[in-house]
Design a protein around this motif. Sequence first.
Motif, PDB file in Angstrom:
ATOM      1  N   ASP A 398       3.925   8.400  -6.427  1.00 24.48           N
ATOM      2  CA  ASP A 398       5.027   8.499  -5.476  1.00 24.48           C
ATOM      3  C   ASP A 398       4.586   9.216  -4.204  1.00 24.48           C
ATOM      4  OD1 ASP A 398       7.589   8.127  -4.530  1.00 24.48           O
ATOM      5  OD2 ASP A 398       8.495   9.717  -5.748  1.00 24.48           O
ATOM      6  N   LEU A 399       3.860  10.322  -4.358  1.00 24.59           N
ATOM      7  CA  LEU A 399       3.404  11.086  -3.191  1.00 24.59           C
ATOM      8  C   LEU A 399       2.483  10.241  -2.311  1.00 24.59           C
ATOM      9  CD1 LEU A 399       2.679  14.576  -4.835  1.00 24.59           C
ATOM     10  CD2 LEU A 399       4.701  13.885  -3.516  1.00 24.59           C
ATOM     11  N   GLN A 400       1.595   9.484  -2.923  1.00 25.99           N
ATOM     12  CA  GLN A 400       0.674   8.661  -2.131  1.00 25.99           C
ATOM     13  C   GLN A 400       1.407   7.536  -1.410  1.00 25.99           C
ATOM     14  OE1 GLN A 400      -3.448   8.063  -4.073  1.00 25.99           O
ATOM     15  NE2 GLN A 400      -2.129   8.656  -5.800  1.00 25.99           N
ATOM     16  N   LEU A 401       2.369   6.910  -2.081  1.00 25.05           N
ATOM     17  CA  LEU A 401       3.138   5.857  -1.441  1.00 25.05           C
ATOM     18  C   LEU A 401       3.923   6.396  -0.243  1.00 25.05           C
ATOM     19  CD1 LEU A 401       4.436   4.029  -4.635  1.00 25.05           C
ATOM     20  CD2 LEU A 401       3.102   2.947  -2.819  1.00 25.05           C
ATOM     21  N   ARG A 402       4.516   7.572  -0.402  1.00 26.76           N
ATOM     22  CA  ARG A 402       5.312   8.158   0.668  1.00 26.76           C
ATOM     23  C   ARG A 402       4.449   8.650   1.820  1.00 26.76           C
ATOM     24  NH1 ARG A 402      10.588   9.169  -0.654  1.00 26.76           N
ATOM     25  NH2 ARG A 402      11.173   8.654  -2.808  1.00 26.76           N
ATOM     26  N   ALA A 403       3.313   9.270   1.489  1.00 25.93           N
ATOM     27  CA  ALA A 403       2.445   9.819   2.530  1.00 25.93           C
ATOM     28  C   ALA A 403       1.793   8.731   3.372  1.00 25.93           C
ATOM     29  CB  ALA A 403       1.370  10.706   1.907  1.00 25.93           C
ATOM     30  N   ALA A 404       1.707   7.506   2.828  1.00 32.97           N
ATOM     31  CA  ALA A 404       1.081   6.411   3.569  1.00 32.97           C
ATOM     32  C   ALA A 404       1.877   6.028   4.813  1.00 32.97           C
ATOM     33  CB  ALA A 404       0.918   5.198   2.663  1.00 32.97           C
ATOM     34  N   GLY A 405       3.151   6.423   4.861  1.00 31.64           N
ATOM     35  CA  GLY A 405       3.949   6.206   6.062  1.00 31.64           C
ATOM     36  C   GLY A 405       4.406   4.784   6.288  1.00 31.64           C
ATOM     37  N   GLN A 406       4.363   3.937   5.247  1.00 34.35           N
ATOM     38  CA  GLN A 406       4.780   2.548   5.385  1.00 34.35           C
ATOM     39  C   GLN A 406       6.158   2.295   4.774  1.00 34.35           C
ATOM     40  OE1 GLN A 406       2.763   0.511   7.178  1.00 34.35           O
ATOM     41  NE2 GLN A 406       1.513   2.349   7.433  1.00 34.35           N
ATOM     42  N   GLY A 407       6.865   3.373   4.438  1.00 28.69           N
ATOM     43  CA  GLY A 407       8.196   3.232   3.856  1.00 28.69           C
ATOM     44  C   GLY A 407       8.198   2.966   2.371  1.00 28.69           C
ATOM     45  N   GLY A 408       7.017   3.008   1.748  1.00 27.46           N
ATOM     46  CA  GLY A 408       6.939   2.769   0.315  1.00 27.46           C
ATOM     47  C   GLY A 408       7.232   4.007  -0.494  1.00 27.46           C
ATOM     48  N   SER A 409       7.562   3.806  -1.754  1.00 28.82           N
ATOM     49  CA  SER A 409       7.809   4.913  -2.676  1.00 28.82           C
ATOM     50  C   SER A 409       7.821   4.346  -4.087  1.00 28.82           C
ATOM     51  CB  SER A 409       9.147   5.599  -2.385  1.00 28.82           C
ATOM     52  OG  SER A 409      10.229   4.738  -2.703  1.00 28.82           O
ATOM     53  N   LEU A 410       7.806   5.229  -5.063  1.00 29.44           N
ATOM     54  CA  LEU A 410       7.929   4.760  -6.442  1.00 29.44           C
ATOM     55  C   LEU A 410       9.303   4.143  -6.674  1.00 29.44           C
ATOM     56  CD1 LEU A 410       6.446   4.541  -9.123  1.00 29.44           C
ATOM     57  CD2 LEU A 410       7.349   6.786  -9.756  1.00 29.44           C
ATOM     58  N   ASP A 411      10.304   4.575  -5.901  1.00 20.92           N
ATOM     59  CA  ASP A 411      11.632   3.967  -6.006  1.00 20.92           C
ATOM     60  C   ASP A 411      11.542   2.451  -5.794  1.00 20.92           C
ATOM     61  OD1 ASP A 411      12.332   6.596  -6.132  1.00 20.92           O
ATOM     62  OD2 ASP A 411      13.485   6.619  -4.272  1.00 20.92           O
ATOM     63  N   GLU A 412      10.764   2.057  -4.795  1.00 21.70           N
ATOM     64  CA  GLU A 412      10.649   0.633  -4.497  1.00 21.70           C
ATOM     65  C   GLU A 412       9.899  -0.095  -5.605  1.00 21.70           C
ATOM     66  OE1 GLU A 412      11.298  -2.929  -3.061  1.00 21.70           O
ATOM     67  OE2 GLU A 412      12.250  -1.085  -2.327  1.00 21.70           O
ATOM     68  N   VAL A 413       8.898   0.561  -6.206  1.00 25.02           N
ATOM     69  CA  VAL A 413       8.199  -0.042  -7.344  1.00 25.02           C
ATOM     70  C   VAL A 413       9.180  -0.294  -8.479  1.00 25.02           C
ATOM     71  CG1 VAL A 413       6.423   0.321  -9.106  1.00 25.02           C
ATOM     72  CG2 VAL A 413       5.980   0.990  -6.737  1.00 25.02           C
ATOM     73  N   MET A 414      10.052   0.684  -8.751  1.00 29.75           N
ATOM     74  CA  MET A 414      11.030   0.521  -9.827  1.00 29.75           C
ATOM     75  C   MET A 414      11.993  -0.624  -9.517  1.00 29.75           C
ATOM     76  SD  MET A 414       9.917   2.665 -11.951  1.00 29.75           S
ATOM     77  CE  MET A 414      11.109   2.140 -13.162  1.00 29.75           C
ATOM     78  N   ARG A 415      12.362  -0.763  -8.250  1.00 30.64           N
ATOM     79  CA  ARG A 415      13.275  -1.854  -7.895  1.00 30.64           C
ATOM     80  C   ARG A 415      12.586  -3.219  -8.024  1.00 30.64           C
ATOM     81  NH1 ARG A 415      15.681   2.241  -4.348  1.00 30.64           N
ATOM     82  NH2 ARG A 415      14.071   1.921  -2.763  1.00 30.64           N
ATOM     83  N   VAL A 416      11.297  -3.260  -7.697  1.00 33.35           N
ATOM     84  CA  VAL A 416      10.545  -4.506  -7.893  1.00 33.35           C
ATOM     85  C   VAL A 416      10.522  -4.870  -9.374  1.00 33.35           C
ATOM     86  CG1 VAL A 416       8.229  -5.527  -7.833  1.00 33.35           C
ATOM     87  CG2 VAL A 416       9.113  -4.310  -5.829  1.00 33.35           C
ATOM     88  N   LEU A 417      10.246  -3.886 -10.216  1.00 27.11           N
ATOM     89  CA  LEU A 417      10.222  -4.142 -11.658  1.00 27.11           C
ATOM     90  C   LEU A 417      11.596  -4.568 -12.159  1.00 27.11           C
ATOM     91  CD1 LEU A 417       8.006  -1.113 -12.754  1.00 27.11           C
ATOM     92  CD2 LEU A 417       7.372  -3.529 -12.889  1.00 27.11           C
ATOM     93  N   TRP A 418      12.649  -3.977 -11.621  1.00 28.50           N
ATOM     94  CA  TRP A 418      14.006  -4.335 -12.036  1.00 28.50           C
ATOM     95  C   TRP A 418      14.336  -5.774 -11.651  1.00 28.50           C
ATOM     96  CZ3 TRP A 418      17.616  -3.805 -15.265  1.00 28.50           C
ATOM     97  CH2 TRP A 418      18.942  -4.124 -14.987  1.00 28.50           C
ATOM     98  N   ARG A 419      14.001  -6.126 -10.424  1.00 29.57           N
ATOM     99  CA  ARG A 419      14.288  -7.496  -9.987  1.00 29.57           C
ATOM    100  C   ARG A 419      13.463  -8.508 -10.784  1.00 29.57           C
ATOM    101  NH1 ARG A 419      14.040  -4.976  -4.797  1.00 29.57           N
ATOM    102  NH2 ARG A 419      11.904  -5.742  -4.504  1.00 29.57           N
ATOM    103  N   ARG A 420      12.221  -8.159 -11.062  1.00 28.52           N
ATOM    104  CA  ARG A 420      11.315  -9.116 -11.690  1.00 28.52           C
ATOM    105  C   ARG A 420      11.502  -9.195 -13.197  1.00 28.52           C
ATOM    106  NH1 ARG A 420       5.594  -8.116  -9.573  1.00 28.52           N
ATOM    107  NH2 ARG A 420       6.621  -8.998  -7.756  1.00 28.52           N
TER     108      ARG A 420
END
Length: 590
Positions: A398-420
């Motif tokens: 989560d920290l790496q996704l957020r620090a990358a500054g592209q708007g990513g986060s583990l939250d978005e990974v969880m939503r991808v898994l939920w949709r898929r």
Amino acid sequence: MTAPLQYRICALDPAAHLFAVTCTVAGPAAGGQLFSLPAWIPGSYMIRDFARHIVAIRAEAGGRAVALEKLDKQTWRAAPVPGGQALSVHCEVYAWDLSVRSAHLDRTHGFFNGSSVFLRVHGQEHCPCEVDILPPADAELADWRVITAMPPAGGVRSHAFGRYRAADYEELIDHPVEMGRFTVYAFEAAGVAHEIALSGRHDCDGERLCADLARICQWQIDLFGAPPPMDYYAFLTMVVGEGYGGLEHRASTALLTSRADLPWQGMKVPTDGYRQFLGLCSHEYFHTWNVKRIKPAAFVPYDLSRENHTALLWAFEGFTSYYDDLALVRSGVIGVDDYLGLLGKSISAVLRGPGRKRQSLAESSFDAWTKYYRQDENTPNEVVSYYAKGALVALALDLQLRAAGQGGSLDEVMRVLWRRHGSGTPGVPEDGIFAAVAEVGGTALARWLRRAVEGTADLPLARLLKPFGIGWRAAAAAALPWLGVKFASGAAEARLATVYSDAPAQRAGLAAGDVLVAIDGLKAATANAVDALLGRRRPGERVQVHAFRRDELMCFEVELGVPPADQVTLAALPRASVAAQQLRRAWLGQ
């Protein structure tokens, strides 16, 4: 239309802890109907052999006895019956396991998971099921009620005994049932009715508990997106003097808690115990999405007769363990300092386990059935917790996704898994988590994640927390020379529960089970006495330790070591840069 399978359960003899359970099949197999009871319950990855609690079993059809042949530890075959006749199997089930996994019955309450009482009808697992939950015959228990997330079959009032229904056998055993004189508190989240039932003596401030749970549940629903995948949710909570545990289900959770951990009227500051209980509720509620619906492909469908191996429990339990406390701070139930205190304890717990250097998270997940859930004195030296270290991997990701500054986060990974996989293709393949991370954060990060879960290196958490304005301090837990042992809790003697790998005690020859009696000729009959004597020594000194191994007195020479710096304290830096403060607020919500 296929006739529903008919089940019936009643508290036959609460004093003897016996449930009476009947399963009736309208159209049994012509060649002889097979029945079995699950060997394990989803969410608790250990073979438990629930059939061992069946103390009596018989079959009948048309008012006549039907022969039952036992084929293995959990399977029976009924003799063929004349066409058109229904077949009934009657069981008496012993219920004296006060846990969230099985069944418990006495004159104070009754509780059961369907996997420990309801027989599976082979070949008819996808048939609809109806179950009559009957009250105890004892007039003194006439005020008992029922709470379950299983839908009523019509005409059943809220919390009443009567007929309930399930779409199939898997759903039937995924709705635990509590009966007795419980207290019910209600709240709503995203317009969905939620109830928490407390069985046992308590002085809980129900209004405060509901307010806190409502915020936590609402935050989790918002994370995945409304509406939630259930139209009612129940927290079934057994309140005891001392206990802790939880098990997730599709629209409910079974919980065990100490009564001291519940909030009370006038409690000004949340206690550590109450924060722990809220974290437990949060953990099991998050499972509504992560593992009950987003689940490993190895669990689709469950094979409840044997182990179902997957290397992904680090994601399903570890990610859930990351979000359980995170939901508390993001929903505003606890503050940032409280959360960082909890996170520091979690990091410290992982660093204190030598097993993290021997076993990867993928291995820990796969071997949960035989190692994590079957712990012994050497477990800390050979096993890493896929819960605890899995949560730290989630944090690092989560920290790496957020620090990358592209708007990513583990939250978005969880939503991808939920949709898929939650509302789409069932079952996450063994590389499915890596694929979702690659989609959100790129292939390089997915490769990092694979190395993290398949290797044994410590995570660079201090470095990853720094851009968020979080300070890291690591120190020894106690200012004592290091012996490298863990004493048995509650013992009236200095008995060693664990001797850590490559620690001074192990190098000297001490072993788990040894009872220390003296250090340098001075009595050391308790763990506190040992600490007092070691407090007068320095690392590098040699001490003579006398200990009993079984009934033999032995002498060991131990060279005391430097205590490891495994006590981690985290703090939000007040002078952090504006960019760091923005990252921290986006991460923690405060």
